[in-house]
Design a protein around this motif. Structure first.
Motif, PDB file in Angstrom:
ATOM      1  N   GLN A 122      53.496 -49.886 -33.787  1.00 49.59           N
ATOM      2  CA  GLN A 122      53.745 -51.300 -34.087  1.00 49.59           C
ATOM      3  C   GLN A 122      55.220 -51.664 -34.166  1.00 49.59           C
ATOM      4  N   ASN A 123      56.092 -50.698 -34.418  1.00 50.54           N
ATOM      5  CA  ASN A 123      57.492 -51.023 -34.699  1.00 50.54           C
ATOM      6  C   ASN A 123      58.513 -50.504 -33.698  1.00 50.54           C
TER       7      ASN A 123
ATOM      8  N   GLY B 296      58.503 -45.978 -28.032  1.00 52.36           N
ATOM      9  CA  GLY B 296      57.334 -46.204 -28.880  1.00 52.36           C
ATOM     10  C   GLY B 296      56.051 -45.702 -28.246  1.00 52.36           C
TER      11      GLY B 296
ATOM     12  N   HIS C 245      59.307 -50.228 -29.903  1.00 53.63           N
ATOM     13  CA  HIS C 245      58.830 -50.822 -28.658  1.00 53.63           C
ATOM     14  C   HIS C 245      59.422 -50.103 -27.450  1.00 53.63           C
TER      15      HIS C 245
ATOM     16  N   TRP D  96      52.657 -46.858 -37.432  1.00 54.60           N
ATOM     17  CA  TRP D  96      53.958 -47.498 -37.657  1.00 54.60           C
ATOM     18  C   TRP D  96      54.789 -47.438 -36.369  1.00 54.60           C
TER      19      TRP D  96
END
Length: 110
Positions: free
Chosen positions: A80-81, A87, A83, A77
């Motif tokens: 992918q979420n 991230g 950035h 998660w």
């Protein structure tokens, strides 16, 4: 151990803006950047027993790589979420925490 903790925090704080800059040149989560793997490995190494036999360090590294590739419970998660530098760093930090947790259980049971 304290020195490693301080270096982990400092490396993370320096890496986040550096990764943001690198992404503007090389794209998202550039493979040329490895500081995230370094910090994730350090997280896993925190669980190496005080006896410091080499195989515990190897186990920490292998467990980190498994969790880094597998990306369980939150790692995927984050990847992918969230950035940018945050991230890139956080998914490897969480993989390192998972590796440390598993290594801790293994060393307690051993």
């Amino acid at each position: 151990m304290i020195i490693t903790m301080v270096l982990t925090v400092i490396s993370t704080l320096i890496a986040i803006p550096a990764i943001d800059k690198a992404e503007s040149e090389w794209g998202p989560d550039p493979k040329q950047v490895v500081v995230d793997e370094m910090v994730g490995t350090w997280m896993a190494l925190f669980a190496v027993p005080v006896t410091r036999e080499w195989y515990w360090a190897l186990a920490a590294l292998l467990l980190f790589r498994v969790f880094d590739i597998w990306k369980p419970l939150g790692c995927r998660w984050i990847d992918q979420n969230i950035h940018g530098g945050w991230g890139v760093m956080l998914d490897d930090i969480l993989a390192g925490i998972y590796a440390a947790a598993v290594l801790t259980v293994i060393t307690i049971c051993a």
